[in-house]
Motif scaffolding. Structure first.
Motif, mmCIF file in Angstrom:
data_model
loop_
_atom_site.group_PDB
_atom_site.id
_atom_site.type_symbol
_atom_site.label_atom_id
_atom_site.label_comp_id
_atom_site.label_asym_id
_atom_site.label_seq_id
_atom_site.Cartn_x
_atom_site.Cartn_y
_atom_site.Cartn_z
ATOM 1 N N ASN A 160 6.027 17.402 45.062
ATOM 2 C CA ASN A 160 5.400 15.794 45.324
ATOM 3 C C ASN A 160 5.959 14.698 44.362
ATOM 4 O O ASN A 160 6.359 13.725 44.834
ATOM 5 N N LEU A 163 9.808 14.285 45.081
ATOM 6 C CA LEU A 163 9.887 13.646 46.399
ATOM 7 C C LEU A 163 9.387 12.008 46.099
ATOM 8 O O LEU A 163 9.919 11.089 47.034
ATOM 9 N N LEU A 193 6.538 14.557 52.599
ATOM 10 C CA LEU A 193 8.126 14.257 52.911
ATOM 11 C C LEU A 193 8.140 12.683 53.376
ATOM 12 O O LEU A 193 7.337 12.041 53.753
ATOM 13 N N LEU A 197 12.978 10.885 56.578
ATOM 14 C CA LEU A 197 13.843 12.193 56.362
ATOM 15 C C LEU A 197 14.023 12.483 58.005
ATOM 16 O O LEU A 197 13.493 12.345 58.820
ATOM 17 N N MET A 200 15.413 18.677 57.274
ATOM 18 C CA MET A 200 14.951 19.467 56.044
ATOM 19 C C MET A 200 15.361 21.057 56.138
ATOM 20 O O MET A 200 15.283 21.577 57.449
#
Length: 469
Positions: A160, A163, A193, A197, A200
């Protein structure tokens, strides 16, 4: 080494460097006169003797005008040593690199604020640490990120924290190990996420202690057509390999026990281009895996011979490089790979190859590079026969099983077949003893051949000989 490329190739845009040591690459880049149009640098098979400032030096090539830099997975892991904290590499738009450990991520992210594509392969660290990421600015332009770190155990918060520095991601690829069930639960993973995005991909080795029922509950958070799972019981522990479908990952390194137990899942992995399997795998298992990998380009593996129970049809049109040790049934691979031009084998494999007329015939015109490893200092290499059988061979690399082996015998064998009309580069890695040095000097004196002296170089510090035949 002449590195005035600006004069020789004024319009050069892409430069590929292969088989440099870290020290050689540093010297080359420090003296490089770069063409002004050079924007892409590919570094392949970077060897030992890394320099602390090497990555900084690479990022600075061409007065920081190079935009795309790629190290392949066969290259050594590099440190990131920041000597001048006022320098930023705003030129870098793409970076594919092997870093020694995850503590360097913070410094790296800070130095390349405009990166758009970032692929990082991490070495083995005692623990995961990303403290330096806390106070850095987000990578606002980054849209493609890959983290390859199967040898370390990652937690949900650590992923986390990475990201959250990438708010504009379109594509993410994670190849990691974990004991944290939140990283294999789609509902939990969706929380961290980025909203931007689009795609993935992940390959996760999950070590779990829960009951099978609890584990199945985690997997049920995913649609069945989006994920594949292979369980690996190992004593009191339970491991699972979990991957997205389709498997859009081009390079992967696996232990043989995992690769073998994943046989049903390889049908989802046809996009793999570079495969490295540690420890032994039978010939049968290798061929069963390769039948699904019609886009593979490089394979590195230890193999053991086994009787093939059924014929396997292979089609490997892009396969170019095979590195294999121990015994293995090679004919089906060579027959299916018309573009294979780089072969790395051990001394036993070399002896089988050079006496097998069918194999030699298959490789006669396509083999350009031959590596032979696990040699003894007194091993006999039939250089003249190799030159005759492989007519397009341009490079040979020999390395001893023990770095203390005196390589003077191997050097003398190479010099004895030297010919004016042949141009083959031979690198012999090992130790040259004082006795070996004296033997070579005596050979040169007896043959009184300046041309051969000019075609021979030895660096005692690097313990390798370079010969142009």
């Amino acid at each position: 080494m002449d590195s005035d490329l600006a004069q020789m190739f004024p319009n050069l845009q892409t430069l590929t460097l292969e088989y440099f040591t870290g020290e050689q690459l540093s010297t080359f880049l420090e003296n490089l006169q770069s063409p002004s149009k050079l924007v892409k640098l590919n570094i392949k098979y970077l060897l030992e003797h890394r320099q602390n400032e090497l990555l900084d030096l690479v990022l600075s090539v061409n007065n920081r005008r190079v935009k795309f830099i790629r190290f392949d997975q066969a290259s050594i892991f590099l440190p990131l040593n920041i000597t001048d904290k006022t320098i930023f590499y705003q030129n870098i738009e793409e970076l594919i690199v092997n870093l020694i450990d995850c503590e360097m991520l913070g410094d790296l992210f800070t130095r390349i604020p405009n990166v758009r594509r970032l692929h990082i392969n991490l070495g083995l660290s005692p623990f995961v640490s990303i403290e330096k990421l806390k106070n850095i600015s987000p990578l606002l332009h980054l849209n493609d990120f890959k983290l390859y770190s199967i040898q370390m155990t990652w937690g949900f918060e650590e992923i986390n924290n990475i990201l959250c520095k990438m708010p504009s991601l379109h594509r993410i690829t994670l190849c990691i190990s974990t004991t944290d069930k939140r990283l294999v639960n789609k509902e939990d993973l969706a929380v961290i996420l980025p909203l931007s995005l689009v795609q993935m991909n992940f390959f996760i080795i999950y070590n779990f202690a829960e009951t099978s029922i609890e584990f199945d509950t985690l997997l049920n958070t995913w649609p069945r057509d989006q994920i594949s799972m292979t369980r690996l019981p190992d004593g009191s522990n339970q491991y699972a390999a979990i991957q997205t479908i389709p498997f859009n990952i081009d390079s992967i390194v696996l232990l043989s026990i995992l690769a073998k137990n994943m046989l049903p899942a390889w049908k989802y992995m046809r996009n793999v281009q570079n495969l490295n399997i540690h420890r032994g795998l039978s010939s049968s298992d290798i061929l069963m895996i390769l039948q699904h990998l019609d886009r593979i380009q490089t394979l590195k593996i230890n193999a053991t011979a086994a009787q093939l129970l059924q014929p396997i049809v292979l089609h490997l049109p892009y396969f170019k490089q095979l590195k294999i040790t121990d015994s293995c049934e090679l004919f089906p691979i060579f027959k299916a790979a018309p573009n294979l031009n780089h072969l790395s084998i051990d001394f036993g494999g070399y002896n089988r190859l050079i006496t097998d007329e069918l194999l030699c015939e298959l490789l006669e015109k396509q083999l350009e590079c031959l590596e032979i490893c696990r040699l003894q200092g007194n091993s006999t290499i039939k250089f003249d026969l190799i030159i005759i059988k492989f007519t397009n061979l341009r490079r040979m690399i020999l390395s001893t099983a023990d770095s203390t082996n005196d390589i003077s015998s191997l050097i003398l064998q190479a010099l004895e077949v030297w010919r004016d009309e042949e141009y083959i580069y031979i690198c012999i890695k090992g130790t040259l003893s004082r006795y070996g040095n004296e033997t070579l000097r005596e050979w040169f004196n007896n043959h009184n051949c300046l041309t051969k002296k000019d075609s021979f170089a030895f660096d005692y510090h690097e313990k390798r000989a370079h010969i142009w035949l």
